[in-house]
Write an enzyme that holds these catalytic residues in place. Structure first.
Site, PDB file in Angstrom:
ATOM      1  N   GLN A 128      23.190   2.077  -3.721  1.00 16.18           N
ATOM      2  CA  GLN A 128      22.715   1.675  -5.053  1.00 16.18           C
ATOM      3  C   GLN A 128      22.569   2.912  -5.929  1.00 16.18           C
ATOM      4  O   GLN A 128      22.251   3.993  -5.433  1.00 16.18           O
ATOM      5  CB  GLN A 128      21.387   0.887  -4.957  1.00 16.18           C
ATOM      6  CG  GLN A 128      20.155   1.646  -4.581  1.00 16.18           C
ATOM      7  CD  GLN A 128      19.948   1.785  -3.075  1.00 16.18           C
ATOM      8  OE1 GLN A 128      20.888   1.791  -2.298  1.00 16.18           O
ATOM      9  NE2 GLN A 128      18.700   1.928  -2.652  1.00 16.18           N
ATOM     10  N   TYR A 130       6.993  -7.173 -14.046  1.00 19.15           N
ATOM     11  CA  TYR A 130       7.241  -6.039 -14.951  1.00 19.15           C
ATOM     12  C   TYR A 130       8.351  -6.389 -15.944  1.00 19.15           C
ATOM     13  O   TYR A 130       8.183  -6.256 -17.152  1.00 19.15           O
ATOM     14  CB  TYR A 130       7.623  -4.821 -14.111  1.00 19.15           C
ATOM     15  CG  TYR A 130       7.807  -3.545 -14.891  1.00 19.15           C
ATOM     16  CD1 TYR A 130       6.726  -2.917 -15.510  1.00 19.15           C
ATOM     17  CD2 TYR A 130       9.055  -2.928 -14.986  1.00 19.15           C
ATOM     18  CE1 TYR A 130       6.881  -1.728 -16.210  1.00 19.15           C
ATOM     19  CE2 TYR A 130       9.222  -1.738 -15.678  1.00 19.15           C
ATOM     20  CZ  TYR A 130       8.139  -1.148 -16.286  1.00 19.15           C
ATOM     21  OH  TYR A 130       8.303   0.039 -16.983  1.00 19.15           O
ATOM     22  N   ASP A 131       9.476  -6.889 -15.393  1.00 19.55           N
ATOM     23  CA  ASP A 131      10.653  -7.134 -16.241  1.00 19.55           C
ATOM     24  C   ASP A 131      10.345  -8.167 -17.328  1.00 19.55           C
ATOM     25  O   ASP A 131      10.659  -7.973 -18.505  1.00 19.55           O
ATOM     26  CB  ASP A 131      11.815  -7.650 -15.389  1.00 19.55           C
ATOM     27  CG  ASP A 131      12.210  -6.705 -14.269  1.00 19.55           C
ATOM     28  OD1 ASP A 131      11.464  -5.743 -14.016  1.00 19.55           O
ATOM     29  OD2 ASP A 131      13.253  -6.941 -13.639  1.00 19.55           O
ATOM     30  N   ASN A 189      15.391   5.471 -15.857  1.00 22.56           N
ATOM     31  CA  ASN A 189      14.684   6.289 -14.849  1.00 22.56           C
ATOM     32  C   ASN A 189      14.438   7.707 -15.354  1.00 22.56           C
ATOM     33  O   ASN A 189      15.390   8.408 -15.722  1.00 22.56           O
ATOM     34  CB  ASN A 189      15.494   6.362 -13.552  1.00 22.56           C
ATOM     35  CG  ASN A 189      15.577   5.008 -12.860  1.00 22.56           C
ATOM     36  OD1 ASN A 189      16.204   4.089 -13.374  1.00 22.56           O
ATOM     37  ND2 ASN A 189      14.931   4.886 -11.721  1.00 22.56           N
ATOM     38  N   ARG A 218       8.051   5.932  -6.429  1.00 25.83           N
ATOM     39  CA  ARG A 218       9.427   5.931  -6.927  1.00 25.83           C
ATOM     40  C   ARG A 218      10.235   6.995  -6.178  1.00 25.83           C
ATOM     41  O   ARG A 218       9.709   7.877  -5.516  1.00 25.83           O
ATOM     42  CB  ARG A 218       9.461   6.138  -8.442  1.00 25.83           C
ATOM     43  CG  ARG A 218       9.258   4.802  -9.137  1.00 25.83           C
ATOM     44  CD  ARG A 218       9.203   4.917 -10.625  1.00 25.83           C
ATOM     45  NE  ARG A 218       7.929   5.475 -11.054  1.00 25.83           N
ATOM     46  CZ  ARG A 218       7.528   5.505 -12.321  1.00 25.83           C
ATOM     47  NH1 ARG A 218       8.288   5.020 -13.270  1.00 25.83           N
ATOM     48  NH2 ARG A 218       6.360   6.012 -12.628  1.00 25.83           N
ATOM     49  N   ASN A 244       8.955  10.341  -4.008  1.00 24.92           N
ATOM     50  CA  ASN A 244       9.030  10.129  -2.558  1.00 24.92           C
ATOM     51  C   ASN A 244       9.892  11.189  -1.886  1.00 24.92           C
ATOM     52  O   ASN A 244       9.449  11.861  -0.946  1.00 24.92           O
ATOM     53  CB  ASN A 244       9.622   8.752  -2.235  1.00 24.92           C
ATOM     54  CG  ASN A 244       8.564   7.668  -2.164  1.00 24.92           C
ATOM     55  OD1 ASN A 244       7.410   7.895  -2.500  1.00 24.92           O
ATOM     56  ND2 ASN A 244       8.962   6.480  -1.732  1.00 24.92           N
TER      57      ASN A 244
HETATM   58  N1  UDP Z   1      14.397   4.178  -3.144  1.00 22.63           N
HETATM   59  C1  UDP Z   1      14.744   4.766  -1.942  1.00 22.63           C
HETATM   60  N2  UDP Z   1      13.772   5.414  -1.240  1.00 22.63           N
HETATM   61  C2  UDP Z   1      12.500   5.544  -1.686  1.00 22.63           C
HETATM   62  C3  UDP Z   1      12.147   4.955  -2.919  1.00 22.63           C
HETATM   63  C4  UDP Z   1      13.125   4.268  -3.626  1.00 22.63           C
HETATM   64  O1  UDP Z   1      15.905   4.692  -1.492  1.00 22.63           O
HETATM   65  O2  UDP Z   1      11.679   6.178  -0.984  1.00 22.63           O
HETATM   66  C5  UDP Z   1      15.455   3.494  -3.924  1.00 22.63           C
HETATM   67  C6  UDP Z   1      15.092   2.108  -4.410  1.00 22.63           C
HETATM   68  O3  UDP Z   1      15.422   1.131  -3.454  1.00 22.63           O
HETATM   69  C7  UDP Z   1      15.961   2.011  -5.658  1.00 22.63           C
HETATM   70  C8  UDP Z   1      16.048   3.446  -6.168  1.00 22.63           C
HETATM   71  O4  UDP Z   1      15.644   4.262  -5.085  1.00 22.63           O
HETATM   72  O5  UDP Z   1      17.248   1.558  -5.330  1.00 22.63           O
HETATM   73  C9  UDP Z   1      15.150   3.730  -7.356  1.00 22.63           C
HETATM   74  O6  UDP Z   1      13.875   3.236  -7.047  1.00 22.63           O
HETATM   75  P1  UDP Z   1      12.576   3.570  -7.878  1.00 22.63           P
HETATM   76  O7  UDP Z   1      11.421   2.992  -7.124  1.00 22.63           O
HETATM   77  O8  UDP Z   1      12.534   5.015  -8.195  1.00 22.63           O
HETATM   78  O9  UDP Z   1      12.728   2.815  -9.281  1.00 22.63           O
HETATM   79  P2  UDP Z   1      13.641   1.626  -9.861  1.00 22.63           P
HETATM   80  O10 UDP Z   1      14.782   2.312 -10.510  1.00 22.63           O
HETATM   81  O11 UDP Z   1      14.100   0.737  -8.730  1.00 22.63           O
HETATM   82  O12 UDP Z   1      12.759   0.920 -10.806  1.00 22.63           O
END
Ligand code: UDP
Length: 311
Positions: free
Chosen positions: A209, A145-146, A174, A186, A190
């Site tokens: 994070q 993707y990146d 986001n 995402r 979730n």
């Molecule tokens: N994440 C989480 N639980 C979930 C889904 C995602 O803790 O059920 C965390 C994921 O590891 C990341 C952040 O939420 O650090 C955002 O993830 P997302 O998939 O929404 O998008 P990203 O910003 O990483 O592209």
């Protein structure tokens, strides 16, 4: 204006479609429905200013009409998609961007590329200004993707320089809101789905994070201002309120009244540790900044998910 939107049946593309139709523009949506859904655009059927064409933009795009703008929003964007459909992601952002640029050039239309904060990778500069070149692992699971989005930006700038095409690049941070897929994977879909089902929320890693979440209506306003401006970009469009995933989980549990708590799962590889846009450029060149705070946006999103999940 007559505006063609690739990925117009997706989360952001469909909100853009509604916004342009409401302003009296004509919209042609191209989408292969790999992650988009007709549910997102079906309410526009019967509107004489709206057309949907099922098409995979990695193959040649032809439309018979004049166009004023081509907006390239087609691309899966959830980390869950990265290992599942890596080659379609690389293709839509490389071949698809090439075709969309070629269409804009043939029609002498303005072109807007939906790029991403993922071009900054796991950033070593925080918050991220547009001048930061990023820290991306090209061969990691997120690289599909990146790197594809980085290539799409390079190709867009090449068309601008070599052909004089009128281009815009937006780097989308986001974003959340109604019409995200229930099983999108995402974090907000979730957490909200889990909370409404009375399940524990799945926090990955220790939840320290961070991300910065922008409500979709604010995000769309930023896209429209960029398209209508003379600013070529790239411009960051996102919310500056930064929150840890643990804080977000606690907030979603509080807003939904879920008492099932939190469960910790392993952190995916290459997961960026921090992310927050520097939006000075958007403020100064577009007069744009977000207006909807996280509690308000989550409340609206929870209401939409509640209806879909029928809980
Ligand atoms: N994440 C989480 N639980 C979930 C889904 C995602 O803790 O059920 C965390 C994921 O590891 C990341 C952040 O939420 O650090 C955002 O993830 P997302 O998939 O929404 O998008 P990203 O910003 O990483 O592209």
């Amino acid at each position: 204006m007559r505006i063609l939107i690739t990925g117009g049946a997706g989360f952001l593309g469909s909100h853009l479609t509604d916004r342009f139709l409401a302003e009296g523009h004509e919209v042609i949506v191209l989408d292969n429905l790999i992650t988009g859904s007709l549910d997102n655009v079906i309410h526009n059927y019967g509107n004489p200013h709206f057309q949907f064409i099922k098409h995979d933009v990695t193959t040649y795009i032809h439309v018979p009409w004049d166009l004023d703008a081509v907006l390239h929003f087609a691309s899966p964007a959830s980390p869950k998609d990265f290992p599942a459909i890596p080659i379609p992601i690389l293709k839509v952002n490389s071949l698809g961007t090439h075709n969309a640029l070629g269409l804009a050039l043939a029609k002498r239309a303005r072109f807007l590329l939906a790029s991403t904060s993922e071009v900054y990778g796991d950033p070593l500069v925080h918050p991220q200004p547009e001048t930061y070149w990023g820290n991306v692992n090209p061969i990691g699971i997120r690289g599909v993707y990146d790197e594809a989005k980085r290539f799409a930006e390079a190709l867009t700038m090449a068309y601008r320089r070599a052909h004089g095409l009128d281009t815009r690049i937006v780097r989308i941070f986001n974003t959340y809101g109604p019409r995200m897929r229930l099983d999108d994977g995402r974090v907000i879909p979730n957490f909200v789905s889990q909370a409404l089902r009375g399940e524990p929320l799945t926090v990955y890693g220790d939840g320290s994070q961070t991300r910065s979440f922008c409500y979709v209506d604010d995000e769309i306003e930023g896209f429209v201002r960029l398209l209508m401006s003379d600013e070529p970009g790239p411009v960051n469009i996102g919310n500056t309120r930064e929150t840890s995933m643990l804080e977000l989980a606690e907030l979603v549990n509080r807003l939904t009244g879920n008492d099932a708590g939190i469960t910790f799962l392993p952190l995916p590889k290459d997961d960026p540790k921090v992310r927050r846009p520097d939006i000075t450029k958007a403020r100064e060149s577009l007069g744009w900044e977000p207006t909807i705070d996280l509690e308000e946006g989550l409340t609206r999103t929870i209401a939409w998910f509640r209806e879909r999940l029928r809980v």
